[in-house]
Write a protein that holds these residues in place. Structure first.
Motif, PDB file in Angstrom:
ATOM      1  N   THR A 434      66.601  21.947  -2.739  1.00  0.00           N
ATOM      2  CA  THR A 434      66.016  23.277  -2.595  1.00  0.00           C
ATOM      3  C   THR A 434      64.591  23.251  -2.046  1.00  0.00           C
ATOM      4  N   SER A 435      63.818  22.226  -2.370  1.00  0.00           N
ATOM      5  CA  SER A 435      62.447  22.183  -1.859  1.00  0.00           C
ATOM      6  C   SER A 435      62.427  22.008  -0.347  1.00  0.00           C
ATOM      7  N   LEU A 436      63.447  21.361   0.211  1.00  0.00           N
ATOM      8  CA  LEU A 436      63.504  21.088   1.648  1.00  0.00           C
ATOM      9  C   LEU A 436      64.231  22.162   2.439  1.00  0.00           C
ATOM     10  N   ALA A 437      65.269  22.751   1.866  1.00  0.00           N
ATOM     11  CA  ALA A 437      66.161  23.592   2.670  1.00  0.00           C
ATOM     12  C   ALA A 437      66.395  24.994   2.134  1.00  0.00           C
ATOM     13  N   ALA A 438      65.968  25.292   0.910  1.00  0.00           N
ATOM     14  CA  ALA A 438      66.145  26.650   0.387  1.00  0.00           C
ATOM     15  C   ALA A 438      65.054  27.561   0.937  1.00  0.00           C
ATOM     16  N   THR A 439      65.343  28.823   1.019  1.00  0.00           N
ATOM     17  CA  THR A 439      64.354  29.793   1.478  1.00  0.00           C
ATOM     18  C   THR A 439      63.104  29.721   0.599  1.00  0.00           C
ATOM     19  N   GLY A 440      61.955  29.496   1.234  1.00  0.00           N
ATOM     20  CA  GLY A 440      60.704  29.420   0.493  1.00  0.00           C
ATOM     21  C   GLY A 440      60.451  28.102  -0.187  1.00  0.00           C
ATOM     22  N   GLY A 441      61.274  27.063   0.084  1.00  0.00           N
ATOM     23  CA  GLY A 441      61.083  25.753  -0.529  1.00  0.00           C
ATOM     24  C   GLY A 441      59.721  25.165  -0.222  1.00  0.00           C
ATOM     25  N   ALA A 442      59.143  24.437  -1.186  1.00  0.00           N
ATOM     26  CA  ALA A 442      57.791  23.910  -1.036  1.00  0.00           C
ATOM     27  C   ALA A 442      57.645  22.949   0.143  1.00  0.00           C
ATOM     28  N   LEU A 443      58.718  22.245   0.490  1.00  0.00           N
ATOM     29  CA  LEU A 443      58.674  21.294   1.601  1.00  0.00           C
ATOM     30  C   LEU A 443      59.443  21.811   2.821  1.00  0.00           C
ATOM     31  N   ASN A 444      59.784  23.082   2.815  1.00  0.00           N
ATOM     32  CA  ASN A 444      60.501  23.705   3.933  1.00  0.00           C
ATOM     33  C   ASN A 444      59.473  24.162   4.974  1.00  0.00           C
ATOM     34  N   TYR A 445      58.869  23.181   5.645  1.00  0.00           N
ATOM     35  CA  TYR A 445      57.765  23.463   6.572  1.00  0.00           C
ATOM     36  C   TYR A 445      58.207  24.288   7.779  1.00  0.00           C
ATOM     37  N   GLY A 446      59.476  24.184   8.171  1.00  0.00           N
ATOM     38  CA  GLY A 446      59.965  24.909   9.337  1.00  0.00           C
ATOM     39  C   GLY A 446      60.460  26.302   9.040  1.00  0.00           C
ATOM     40  N   LYS A 447      60.337  26.742   7.772  1.00  0.00           N
ATOM     41  CA  LYS A 447      60.712  28.101   7.345  1.00  0.00           C
ATOM     42  C   LYS A 447      62.186  28.412   7.601  1.00  0.00           C
ATOM     43  N   PHE A 448      63.038  27.399   7.442  1.00  0.00           N
ATOM     44  CA  PHE A 448      64.484  27.622   7.565  1.00  0.00           C
ATOM     45  C   PHE A 448      64.952  28.549   6.448  1.00  0.00           C
ATOM     46  N   SER A 449      65.924  29.404   6.769  1.00  0.00           N
ATOM     47  CA  SER A 449      66.482  30.299   5.749  1.00  0.00           C
ATOM     48  C   SER A 449      67.932  30.605   6.064  1.00  0.00           C
ATOM     49  N   ASP A 450      68.793  30.461   5.058  1.00  0.00           N
ATOM     50  CA  ASP A 450      70.210  30.787   5.220  1.00  0.00           C
ATOM     51  C   ASP A 450      70.743  31.251   3.867  1.00  0.00           C
ATOM     52  N   THR A 451      71.207  32.475   3.791  1.00  0.00           N
ATOM     53  CA  THR A 451      71.643  33.034   2.521  1.00  0.00           C
ATOM     54  C   THR A 451      72.871  32.319   1.955  1.00  0.00           C
ATOM     55  N   LYS A 452      73.770  31.873   2.829  1.00  0.00           N
ATOM     56  CA  LYS A 452      74.958  31.174   2.339  1.00  0.00           C
ATOM     57  C   LYS A 452      74.572  29.854   1.680  1.00  0.00           C
ATOM     58  N   LEU A 453      73.662  29.120   2.320  1.00  0.00           N
ATOM     59  CA  LEU A 453      73.231  27.852   1.757  1.00  0.00           C
ATOM     60  C   LEU A 453      72.466  28.079   0.454  1.00  0.00           C
ATOM     61  N   ASP A 454      71.629  29.101   0.411  1.00  0.00           N
ATOM     62  CA  ASP A 454      70.926  29.425  -0.833  1.00  0.00           C
ATOM     63  C   ASP A 454      71.921  29.706  -1.954  1.00  0.00           C
ATOM     64  N   GLY A 455      72.998  30.436  -1.629  1.00  0.00           N
ATOM     65  CA  GLY A 455      74.021  30.736  -2.628  1.00  0.00           C
ATOM     66  C   GLY A 455      74.725  29.497  -3.127  1.00  0.00           C
ATOM     67  N   LEU A 456      74.958  28.543  -2.231  1.00  0.00           N
ATOM     68  CA  LEU A 456      75.631  27.303  -2.624  1.00  0.00           C
ATOM     69  C   LEU A 456      74.722  26.434  -3.483  1.00  0.00           C
ATOM     70  N   PHE A 457      73.410  26.457  -3.210  1.00  0.00           N
ATOM     71  CA  PHE A 457      72.484  25.734  -4.085  1.00  0.00           C
ATOM     72  C   PHE A 457      72.588  26.270  -5.509  1.00  0.00           C
ATOM     73  N   ALA A 458      72.619  27.584  -5.650  1.00  0.00           N
ATOM     74  CA  ALA A 458      72.724  28.211  -6.968  1.00  0.00           C
ATOM     75  C   ALA A 458      74.076  27.910  -7.610  1.00  0.00           C
TER      76      ALA A 458
END
Length: 525
Positions: A434-458
Motif C-alpha cells: 500500500t505504501s508503494l501502490a495505493a492511492t496516497g501511499g507514502a512511497l507512491n512518488y508517481g501519484k498512481f491511483s486505481d480504485t480496483k487495486l485499492d479495493g483488492l488491497f483492502a
C-alpha cells in the motif's frame, strides 16, 4: 526449502555500516580501536566453536537498540510470538495458538511453562509490556501502526485490537518479548536459548532451563569486541570470528579475496522501476508501463550484474513466498514480442521503420523519451540503470540515466521531478504494497491511483488468512495489468562462514541463526 551454498573465492563485499549486518561501529566512542576479546576455545581438539562480533559500548536491548551488530545477536537471547521461516510464513513460538473472528481483534494464547533467563515465568503482562514498548520503537512502530490497543486477559491471554482488518497481522509478530519493566536495561531478560555472561570474557551461555530444550551445537558462543567494521572480514579470515552476514551488492563494496562458504537467504528488499504517472502523459498509460516490465531482462540483471545475489521477480512478492504465482510471473516476464504488442496497444509503433517507436499525436509523431533517476552512490544500481537504458534504446525508446547523490535523489522523488526511477525498498514481511501502490501511499512518488487495486488491497487484508492466496492471485493479476511500478528482483543476503566449518545453516532475514539446533560441524556431502 531451497538454500544456496557456494564457495567464495573473490567477491565484492559490502562492509559499510549500511550494508553489513554485523556493523555499526568503527571502534570505541572516543575513536580508539578496541582490543579483541579472546576467542572461545574448547578444551578438546575439534570442539564445535562459534565466535561472533559484539559491541559492548552499545546495548543488547532488542527493542531500543540501534547497533546492527548487537541486534543480529538478538534471536539467540529473545523470542517472539512467532518466528518466520524462509518462505516468510509464521511458525508459532511463544504463542501456542490464536483466534480472530474479524481480523481486527486477535486473542493470542501464550505457552505455559516458559521462563525468562532470570527464572520468572512468562505471562501476558510481559507480552503486553513488550508490544507497547515496540509500538514506540523505531524498529517496530511501522509494522504496529494499525494497533489500537493491547491488553492482558488472565495470565496467558493477550488481546490485540487493530483499527482496520489485517489477517496477516501474526506475520508481523516476530517482535522480541522481554520481561515486564526491563525496557531500560541494556540486556533485559529474554526467553531465548542463551543468556549473556560476563564471566571470563563476555559470551553467550546456553540455558539449562530453556523451555524448548532442543540440543544446541554450542554450549557457549564467544563474543569478540568489534575492532571496526572494516576489520570484520580480516577477523573472519584469521578465524577470530566464524560468521559474518552481509549484502554482497551493497553500496561501496570493496574487493577482497578469501575462501569461505556462502549461504544465501531471501529478503523482502525489492528493487524496482517507478513511474511518474501524474506528470508524464506517456507513463499515465498502463499499456506503456506494462510494456516496460516486459522489456526488462530480469534474469540477466540478476546473473550478469548482481552475480546471482538476488531473485528475479515479475511480481511484487518474493518467489520464496507461498503467495508467489509462478504461472502469472512467467506471463509478465521478459518478452520482446509481448513488449512490442503492449506498446502497439498504446499506439506506439515504428511505422516509418526509422528505428524509433512513436505515436501519431495531432498529426505529429511523438516518440517515447524519458529520464531514469538512480542513486549514484551504488555502483550496482548505476549498472542496472545503464543496462535498462541501453536495452530500451535498442527498442527505439530513448532513456537518459540521471545519477544523483542520495539526498538529491530523494528530493527529486519527493518533488515528483522524474519520469522513471530505479528504487529499492524493504517491504514488511507480509509484502504489503500500500505504501508503494495505493492511492496516497507514502512511497507512491508517481501519484498512481486505481480504485480496483485499492479495493483488492483492502480485500486481501480482510480475507481469512487461509484464503489469502486466492485474493493475492487476483491482486497480483490486476497489479501486472496496471503496472504501478515494475518489480525487478528481490535481493538476497549472504552469510559467510569458514570454509567447511558448518552445515545445516538456514538463515532468514529476521534470524541468521534460524533452526540453529540443526547445525552440524563440517560440510555435508
Amino acid at each position: 526449502m531451497s538454500r544456496r551454498l557456494r564457495k567464495l573465492t573473490s567477491v565484492f563485499l559490502a562492509v559499510s555500516a549500511a550494508c553489513i549486518l554485523f556493523s555499526g561501529c568503527a571502534g570505541n566512542k572516543d575513536g580508539s580501536q578496541a582490543s579483541p576479546s579472546p576467542e572461545v576455545s574448547g578444551g578438546e581438539a575439534g570442539e564445535f566453536v562459534l565466535s561472533l562480533p559484539f559491541d559492548p559500548a552499545d546495548p543488547l536491548n532488542p527493542l531500543t537498540g540501534t547497533n546492527r551488530i548487537n541486534l543480529t545477536l538478538g534471536p539467540l537471547l529473545y523470542e517472539g510470538f512467532f518466528q518466520l521461516d524462509r518462505s516468510f510464513s509464521p511458525v508459532p513460538l511463544l504463542c501456542e495458538s490464536y483466534t480472530t473472528l474479524d481480523n481486527i481483534t486477535f486473542r493470542f494464547t501464550l505457552r505455559t511453562g516458559v521462563t525468562f533467563s532470570g527464572g520468572s515465568l512468562l505471562t501476558a503482562a510481559d507480552a503486553v509490556y513488550s508490544l507497547e514498548q515496540a509500538r514506540t520503537s523505531s524498529l517496530y512502530s511501522e509494522r504496529l501502526s494499525k494497533v489500537q490497543s493491547v491488553k492482558a486477559e488472565g495470565e496467558l491471554t493477550v488481546i490485540v485490537t487493530l483499527n482496520t482488518a489485517d489477517s496477516a497481522f501474526p506475520v508481523l509478530l516476530d517482535i522480541p518479548i522481554i520481561q515486564n519493566g526491563t525496557a531500560g536495561s541494556s540486556a533485559p531478560p529474554g526467553t531465548g536459548p542463551y543468556v549473556l555472561s560476563s564471566g571470563d570474557g563476555e559470551s553467550l551461555v546456553l540455558r539449562s532451563d530453556w523451555w524448548q530444550g532442543l540440543p544446541m551445537p554450542f554450549d557457549r558462543i564467544g563474543l569478540v569486541e568489534v575492532r571496526g567494521s572494516d576489520l570484520l572480514i580480516q577477523d573472519l579470515g584469521s578465524n577470530l570470528i566464524q560468521l559474518v552476514s552481509t549484502d554482497l551488492t551493497g553500496t561501496d563494496a570493496p574487493m577482497f579475496s578469501g575462501n569461505y562458504d556462502v549461504t544465501e537467504y531471501p529478503t523482502t528488499i525489492l528493487q524496482y522501476i517507478g513511474f511518474n504517472a501524474e506528470v508524464s502523459s506517456v507513463f499515465s498509460n498502463a499499456a506503456v508501463r506494462r510494456a516496460f516490465g516486459l522489456g526488462i531482462d530480469r534474469d540477466f540483471i540478476v546473473t550478469g550484474l548482481l552475480s546471482g545475489h538476488a531473485q528475479a521477480s515479475a511480481l511484487p512478492v518474493n518467489p520464496a513466498s507461498p503467495l508467489y504465482d509462478s504461472t502469472l510471473a512467467e506471463k509478465y516476464s521478459y518478452s520482446e514480442e509481448a513488449m512490442f504488442s503492449a506498446l502497439a496497444e498504446a499506439g506506439y509503433t515504428d511505422s516509418d521503420e526509422d528505428g524509433v517507436l512513436d505515436a501519431n499525436s495531432g498529426g505529429r509523431e511523438a516518440a517515447i523519451s524519458a529520464t531514469l533517476l538512480v542513486n549514484s552512490e551504488s555502483s550496482f544500481k548505476v549498472s542496472m540503470a545503464e543496462h535498462i537504458a541501453a536495452s530500451f534504446s535498442q527498442y527505439g525508446i530513448a532513456i537518459e540515466v540521471k545519477k544523483l547523490a542520495w539526498e538529491d535523489y530523494l528530493t527529486a522523488l519527493e518533488k515528483g521531478d522524474f519520469d522513471l526511477y530505479l528504487g529499492e525498498v524493504k517491504l514488511t514481511t507480509d509484502f504489503n504494497l500500500t505504501s508503494l501502490a495505493a492511492t496516497g501511499g507514502a512511497l507512491n512518488y508517481g501519484k498512481f491511483s486505481d480504485t480496483k487495486l485499492d479495493g483488492l488491497f483492502a480485500s486481501l487484508a480482510a480475507a481469512p488468512y487461509q484464503n489469502r492466496g486466492t485474493i493475492a492471485a487476483a491482486l497480483y493479476s490486476t497489479f501486472c495489468q496496471q503496472a504501478p511500478f515494475i518489480p525487478i528482483c528481490f535481493k538476497n543476503q549472504s552469510m559467510l562462514t569458514r570454509e567447511g566449518a558448518y552445515s545445516g545453516l538456514e538463515p532468514t532475514q529476521q534470524n541468521v541463526f534460524y533452526n540453529l539446533s540443526a547445525w552440524t560441524q563440517g560440510t555435508s556431502s
